[in-house]
Design a protein around this motif. Structure first.
Motif, mmCIF file in Angstrom:
data_model
loop_
_atom_site.group_PDB
_atom_site.id
_atom_site.type_symbol
_atom_site.label_atom_id
_atom_site.label_comp_id
_atom_site.label_asym_id
_atom_site.label_seq_id
_atom_site.Cartn_x
_atom_site.Cartn_y
_atom_site.Cartn_z
ATOM 1 N N TRP A 88 36.444 52.254 55.600
ATOM 2 C CA TRP A 88 36.676 52.477 54.175
ATOM 3 C C TRP A 88 35.783 51.536 53.366
ATOM 4 N N LYS A 89 35.309 52.040 52.230
ATOM 5 C CA LYS A 89 34.569 51.192 51.286
ATOM 6 C C LYS A 89 35.492 50.933 50.104
ATOM 7 N N ILE A 90 35.708 49.654 49.801
ATOM 8 C CA ILE A 90 36.602 49.257 48.723
ATOM 9 C C ILE A 90 35.792 48.513 47.657
ATOM 10 N N ARG A 91 35.881 48.965 46.438
ATOM 11 C CA ARG A 91 35.260 48.245 45.322
ATOM 12 C C ARG A 91 36.373 47.802 44.381
ATOM 13 N N THR A 92 36.394 46.515 44.093
ATOM 14 C CA THR A 92 37.494 45.985 43.298
ATOM 15 C C THR A 92 37.059 44.762 42.507
ATOM 16 N N GLU A 93 37.795 44.497 41.422
ATOM 17 C CA GLU A 93 37.554 43.312 40.617
ATOM 18 C C GLU A 93 38.592 42.258 40.978
ATOM 19 N N LEU A 94 38.119 41.127 41.457
ATOM 20 C CA LEU A 94 39.028 40.063 41.852
ATOM 21 C C LEU A 94 39.481 39.266 40.634
ATOM 22 N N ALA A 95 40.631 38.658 40.767
ATOM 23 C CA ALA A 95 41.118 37.785 39.710
ATOM 24 C C ALA A 95 40.129 36.640 39.506
ATOM 25 N N ASP A 96 39.918 36.258 38.248
ATOM 26 C CA ASP A 96 38.930 35.239 37.916
ATOM 27 C C ASP A 96 39.525 33.841 38.117
ATOM 28 N N ARG A 97 39.730 33.492 39.392
ATOM 29 C CA ARG A 97 40.276 32.177 39.714
ATOM 30 C C ARG A 97 39.854 31.814 41.137
ATOM 31 N N PRO A 98 39.758 30.533 41.451
ATOM 32 C CA PRO A 98 39.395 30.119 42.810
ATOM 33 C C PRO A 98 40.401 30.621 43.833
ATOM 34 N N GLY A 99 39.889 31.024 44.986
ATOM 35 C CA GLY A 99 40.743 31.478 46.072
ATOM 36 C C GLY A 99 41.133 32.926 46.018
ATOM 37 N N ALA A 100 40.643 33.678 45.006
ATOM 38 C CA ALA A 100 41.035 35.086 44.888
ATOM 39 C C ALA A 100 40.531 35.894 46.081
ATOM 40 N N LEU A 101 39.291 35.659 46.502
ATOM 41 C CA LEU A 101 38.749 36.400 47.646
ATOM 42 C C LEU A 101 39.495 36.025 48.920
ATOM 43 N N ALA A 102 39.828 34.737 49.063
ATOM 44 C CA ALA A 102 40.564 34.309 50.258
ATOM 45 C C ALA A 102 41.932 34.986 50.326
ATOM 46 N N GLU A 103 42.574 35.181 49.168
ATOM 47 C CA GLU A 103 43.871 35.843 49.148
ATOM 48 C C GLU A 103 43.759 37.292 49.589
ATOM 49 N N LEU A 104 42.697 37.980 49.128
ATOM 50 C CA LEU A 104 42.492 39.373 49.554
ATOM 51 C C LEU A 104 42.219 39.431 51.053
ATOM 52 N N ALA A 105 41.410 38.494 51.553
ATOM 53 C CA ALA A 105 41.101 38.475 52.982
ATOM 54 C C ALA A 105 42.359 38.208 53.801
ATOM 55 N N ALA A 106 43.195 37.320 53.298
ATOM 56 C CA ALA A 106 44.440 37.029 54.022
ATOM 57 C C ALA A 106 45.345 38.245 54.080
ATOM 58 N N ARG A 107 45.443 38.996 52.986
ATOM 59 C CA ARG A 107 46.267 40.208 52.964
ATOM 60 C C ARG A 107 45.740 41.234 53.955
ATOM 61 N N CYS A 108 44.433 41.359 54.029
ATOM 62 C CA CYS A 108 43.848 42.309 54.990
ATOM 63 C C CYS A 108 44.146 41.850 56.417
ATOM 64 N N GLY A 109 43.966 40.564 56.679
ATOM 65 C CA GLY A 109 44.216 40.061 58.027
ATOM 66 C C GLY A 109 45.653 40.247 58.464
ATOM 67 N N ALA A 110 46.600 40.069 57.544
ATOM 68 C CA ALA A 110 48.015 40.220 57.885
ATOM 69 C C ALA A 110 48.361 41.642 58.296
ATOM 70 N N ASP A 111 47.583 42.622 57.798
ATOM 71 C CA ASP A 111 47.840 44.038 58.133
ATOM 72 C C ASP A 111 46.819 44.584 59.136
ATOM 73 N N ASP A 112 46.177 43.686 59.879
ATOM 74 C CA ASP A 112 45.208 44.077 60.923
ATOM 75 C C ASP A 112 44.054 44.919 60.360
#
Length: 369
Positions: free
Chosen positions: A3-27
């Motif tokens: 899947w290709k996902i295009r999204t706007e991350l929240a404008d704050r430090p750690g936003a990308l890490a939070e998205l990556a963590a959510r993806c990792g938790a759901d394999d």
């Protein structure tokens, strides 16, 4: 599934890490990531591998839970995993063969309806490349043998555009033989000088207003006030028709009328066709080795060759017959010139099979000065 996902991350430090963590938790495995800078913040484009139970709506909800907004999700293929520069270079390769495919290529490259500023800039460049390539496909072919009888006439500056068009139709090899250096494009200014050289003359072969051949004679003042350099170019489709010899004969006659008592022609040693064309003039001639080239001097009077060999060293291309691109090193004063007659050129042509393979009339095929 990819899947290709295009999204706007929240404008704050750690936003990308939070998205990556959510993806990792759901394999969900993130395979690639590209970040675009936009006026509202960062836009991230991810390619992820998710299990069979995932859908576009489910992935959109996952991104929202990670604080992302403006999310778009689409299925994709493995070819999107190559890096962006590689994908764009492949698009350029396709446009070289098919410029009108630019819209399809842009759709493949972007994948989403809304472009980021960076993608708009890339798209603009691709469209410009496609436009320039399309112009090359629109080059009009010149007349072919049988479409008309070439008429030889004196050229004027009004022929400059037609001369440029002829050069565009000529092959790389033909232009290099003529100018001794690569000549990818003839400018209008140079074409005007060649069409009406100062103190000299040019003759063109005309078929229904199209120039298909050109011979130029221009003063070479370093060799004396009565010496002119001559050069010939014939469009590839008309080579082997004897047209080069006709042009050469007429321009030599015009040079004599202007007061020249000899003409010289710089020829590459492997240009057997042009050497034979000069021989077929049936005029008293002399060949001198001059650096990497041969200087063929053709006598137009009884006294014109007396100083052809014992001349002061000069630098080639100080003439309007051949545009200046680079200077050839002059022959040193102690270096003897190698003199030959045209009848003895076999000593300079070690490959007889190649010579026999050239055109029967030896006018222009495979070599032009």
């Amino acid at each position: 599934m990819l899947w290709k996902i295009r999204t706007e991350l929240a404008d704050r430090p750690g936003a990308l890490a939070e998205l990556a963590a959510r993806c990792g938790a759901d394999d969900i495995n993130i395979l690639s990531l590209e970040v675009f800078t936009a006026e509202t913040g960062a836009v991230d484009e991810l390619v992820v591998s998710a299990g069979a139970g995932w859908s576009a709506d489910a992935l959109t909800s996952l991104a929202a839970e990670a604080g992302c907004v403006g999310t778009t999700v689409r299925p994709c293929q493995a070819d999107v995993l190559s890096d962006a520069p590689t994908r764009y270079l492949r698009a350029v390769l396709r446009l070289i063969d098919d410029p009108v495919a630019v819209d399809e290529e842009l759709g493949n490259l972007q994948g989403f309806d809304e472009y980021t500023p960076a993608e708009w800039a890339r798209a603009d460049v691709l469209v410009e490349i496609a436009g320039r390539l399309a112009e090359r496909f629109d080059v009009v072919e010149g007349p072919r043998p049988g479409s008309g009888v070439p008429v030889l006439r004196t050229a004027t500056v009004a022929d400059a555009d037609a001369v440029v068009a002829m050069h565009d139709r000529c092959s790389y090899e033909s232009r290099t033989r003529r100018y001794h250096v690569p000549m990818p494009k003839l400018t209008a200014r140079t074409a005007r000088h060649l069409s009406a050289p100062s103190g000299g003359v040019s003759v063109v072969a005309d078929v229904d207003g199209a120039v298909i051949g050109m011979a130029t004679a221009a003063p070479w003042e370093e060799l004396g006030s009565t010496t002119m350099e001559v050069a010939v170019l014939v469009e590839d489709g008309w080579q082997g028709q004897g047209l080069g010899l006709r042009l050469l004969r007429q321009v030599v006659g015009e040079a004599r009328t202007l007061g020249a008592d000899r003409v010289v022609c710089l020829v590459q040693p492997e240009n057997h066709a042009m050497l034979r064309t000069l021989e077929r003039l049936r005029m008293r001639s002399r060949v001198v080795r001059d650096g990497d080239s041969l200087m063929v001097s053709v006598a137009l009077s009884d006294r014109s060759l007396s100083h052809a060999v014992d001349r002061p060293p000069v630098q080639y291309r100080r003439t309007r017959a051949t545009p200046s691109h680079r200077s050839e090193p002059p022959r040193s004063a102690g270096q003897p010139a190698r003199e030959h007659t045209l009848a003895a050129l076999s000593a300079l042509q070690p490959d007889p099979d190649r010579a026999r393979a050239a055109d029967r009339d030896g006018a222009d095929r495979g070599g032009r000065p």
